[in-house]
Design a protein around this motif. Sequence first.
Motif, short mmCIF file in Angstrom:
data_model
loop_
_atom_site.label_atom_id
_atom_site.label_comp_id
_atom_site.label_asym_id
_atom_site.label_seq_id
_atom_site.Cartn_x
_atom_site.Cartn_y
_atom_site.Cartn_z
N ASN A 122 0.82 -1.21 0.00
CA ASN A 122 0.00 0.00 0.00
C ASN A 122 0.86 1.26 0.00
N ALA A 123 1.92 1.24 0.80
CA ALA A 123 2.82 2.40 0.85
C ALA A 123 3.49 2.62 -0.50
N THR A 124 3.81 1.52 -1.18
CA THR A 124 4.47 1.63 -2.49
C THR A 124 3.58 2.33 -3.49
N ILE A 125 2.34 1.86 -3.63
CA ILE A 125 1.46 2.45 -4.64
C ILE A 125 1.08 3.88 -4.27
N THR A 126 0.89 4.14 -2.97
CA THR A 126 0.56 5.50 -2.54
C THR A 126 1.68 6.48 -2.87
N ARG A 127 2.91 6.08 -2.57
CA ARG A 127 4.06 6.95 -2.83
C ARG A 127 4.30 7.11 -4.33
N LEU A 128 4.15 6.03 -5.07
CA LEU A 128 4.37 6.08 -6.52
C LEU A 128 3.36 7.02 -7.18
N ILE A 129 2.10 6.90 -6.83
CA ILE A 129 1.07 7.77 -7.42
C ILE A 129 1.33 9.22 -7.03
N ALA A 130 1.73 9.46 -5.77
CA ALA A 130 2.03 10.82 -5.33
C ALA A 130 3.19 11.41 -6.13
N ASP A 131 4.20 10.59 -6.41
CA ASP A 131 5.34 11.07 -7.20
C ASP A 131 4.92 11.39 -8.63
N ILE A 132 4.07 10.56 -9.20
CA ILE A 132 3.59 10.82 -10.57
C ILE A 132 2.75 12.11 -10.59
N ASP A 133 1.89 12.27 -9.59
CA ASP A 133 1.05 13.47 -9.54
C ASP A 133 1.87 14.73 -9.31
N ALA A 134 3.05 14.59 -8.70
CA ALA A 134 3.91 15.75 -8.45
C ALA A 134 4.92 16.00 -9.57
N ALA A 135 4.94 15.12 -10.57
CA ALA A 135 5.91 15.24 -11.66
C ALA A 135 5.69 16.52 -12.45
N THR A 136 6.77 17.06 -12.98
CA THR A 136 6.69 18.32 -13.73
C THR A 136 7.20 18.21 -15.17
N ASP A 137 7.86 17.10 -15.52
CA ASP A 137 8.42 16.99 -16.86
C ASP A 137 8.03 15.69 -17.55
N HIS A 138 8.33 14.55 -16.94
CA HIS A 138 8.03 13.28 -17.62
C HIS A 138 7.84 12.15 -16.63
N THR A 168 5.38 14.62 -20.66
CA THR A 168 5.68 13.51 -21.56
C THR A 168 5.59 12.21 -20.77
N CYS A 169 4.67 11.36 -21.13
CA CYS A 169 4.48 10.09 -20.42
C CYS A 169 4.69 8.94 -21.40
N ARG A 170 5.57 8.05 -21.03
CA ARG A 170 5.83 6.86 -21.84
C ARG A 170 5.52 5.63 -20.99
N ALA A 171 4.68 4.76 -21.52
CA ALA A 171 4.30 3.54 -20.80
C ALA A 171 4.55 2.34 -21.70
N MET A 172 5.23 1.36 -21.14
CA MET A 172 5.61 0.17 -21.90
C MET A 172 5.23 -1.07 -21.11
N HIS A 220 10.92 -8.79 -18.58
CA HIS A 220 10.48 -9.02 -17.20
C HIS A 220 10.80 -7.82 -16.30
N ARG A 221 11.24 -6.72 -16.89
CA ARG A 221 11.69 -5.57 -16.10
C ARG A 221 10.53 -4.82 -15.46
N LYS A 222 10.86 -4.14 -14.35
CA LYS A 222 9.92 -3.24 -13.68
C LYS A 222 10.68 -1.94 -13.41
N ILE A 223 10.43 -0.93 -14.24
CA ILE A 223 11.17 0.32 -14.15
C ILE A 223 10.19 1.50 -14.13
N THR A 224 10.40 2.40 -13.18
CA THR A 224 9.68 3.68 -13.17
C THR A 224 10.71 4.79 -13.00
N VAL A 225 10.63 5.79 -13.86
CA VAL A 225 11.51 6.96 -13.76
C VAL A 225 10.64 8.20 -13.84
N ILE A 226 10.82 9.13 -12.91
CA ILE A 226 10.01 10.34 -12.83
C ILE A 226 10.92 11.56 -12.82
#
Length: 477
Positions: A122-138, A168-172, A220-226
């Motif tokens: 739960n902490a992972t998804i909450t923090r990840l969504i917060a980081d995406i919502d706070a993103a300013t470039d990509h 700019t959002c890229r999803a793979m 099989h990778r799991k990568i998120t970059v903000i």
Amino acid sequence: MTTVVVTLHLLLVLSFTTRILLRDDLSPPGRLAWFIVLNVMPYFGVVIYFLFGEIDIGHRAIKRHKQIFADIKANAAEFMGEKASVENLIEPLYRPGFRYAGSINGFYTVPGNTAELMADDNATITRLIADIDAATDHVHVLFYIWLNDTTGRAIAQALIRAAQRGLTCRAMADGLGSRRLIRSTLWQDMHAAGVKLAVALSFRNIISTLLLSRFDLRNHRKITVIDARITYCGSRNSADPEFLPKAKYAPWVDIMLRFEGPVVAQNQLLFASDWIQATGEPLDAFKLNATATAAGFPAQVMGVGPTERRAATPQLFANLIASAETQLTISTPYFVPDATLLDSLCAASHRGVRVTLIYPKANDSWIVSAASRSYYHQLLDAGCIIYEFNAGLLHAKTLTIDNCVSLIGSSNLDLRSFDLNYENNILLQDSTITTAIRDRQQSYITDSELVELNTVLKWRYSRRIWNNIIATIGPIL
């Protein structure tokens, strides 16, 4: 007619046997396993060999991969680290592992990184969504499995919001692991909102894939970059812990770290390599940053896959295991080691290292479960300590050494991760983060059962024979 059939049978078996004998890249156990299959089930074996026998993603893909990394090394070398940096950043005992990791992709140790271990799913998804919502470039995301469930929809909606803000959002997503999402309206909604989409190892031309490659070579990778400032690395896919496709094994127990620092640029470049391979978009479209923190720790990214050299993962683990002085703890859901890895674990235990291995008690793959347990006797006899986690499917892939070094990411300790899958990991040296990961490993042990040698020796003959049969053909599974 009988003569014709027998002649065709012999020619078929002989031709595939000759092909196996001509392959210099095949290990002796792998060659023996194919001989067994071809002799016991010749026609079925020929079909299976045709579909799965050779790790070949295709000459075009290999050539393109080399071109991409040549471009990365030519134009982004400042973000890849320097080969000599390990001598100043890493303790002498652990340098061989970091040197070897750098030799795989050219990502070398970079200083000034920080990380935070996520408390739970739960902490992972909450923090990840917060980081995406706070993103300013990509925002860039890549998942092997991306489900249309609560977690999958939350990440998709966060990307849609970001794209609508002008980012700019890229999803793979992998063409097999995320096939249902790719065919869903949610995928179309992301596209309509302006999210750039790509499919890794697509099945658009299934005939070409079957003829020129293997359809089970997966990303099989799991990568998120903000914003080139934050990256997430660990074992979690874009899926709920309940993991509905295999709900009876739930919950899936994962681990994720949130990183900042120069290692983010390396993960960005690894993501870019996959994205460019799939879309052809140029490298200069990706923003890179290497802001270091003075008190940060050294770390580096490691990526492997069918376009990299063979056996890189077990050789890396062997180097890391050999550097352990007092303690080595590993958690993995899938354990089907090759001889290099198995011997390294036993050797470490024999020389006095406390080697602790944590596997799930109930595995979603009966093949892996049987093969894994075939090695218990040898490991326990060498003094290794084995626990079986019984509070769900332990999906966390972790390695800690001496309260000092950690490896975390997507790689399992099985032949699929060794040779067939694209994987990503981060190797780091830091006592604080390593202690945090060790504490998490200890929590897994608390929810586990100790496996004792006497128990294994009392297993029924039928069970031991079955496990060993599966392990014998393990090199081709």
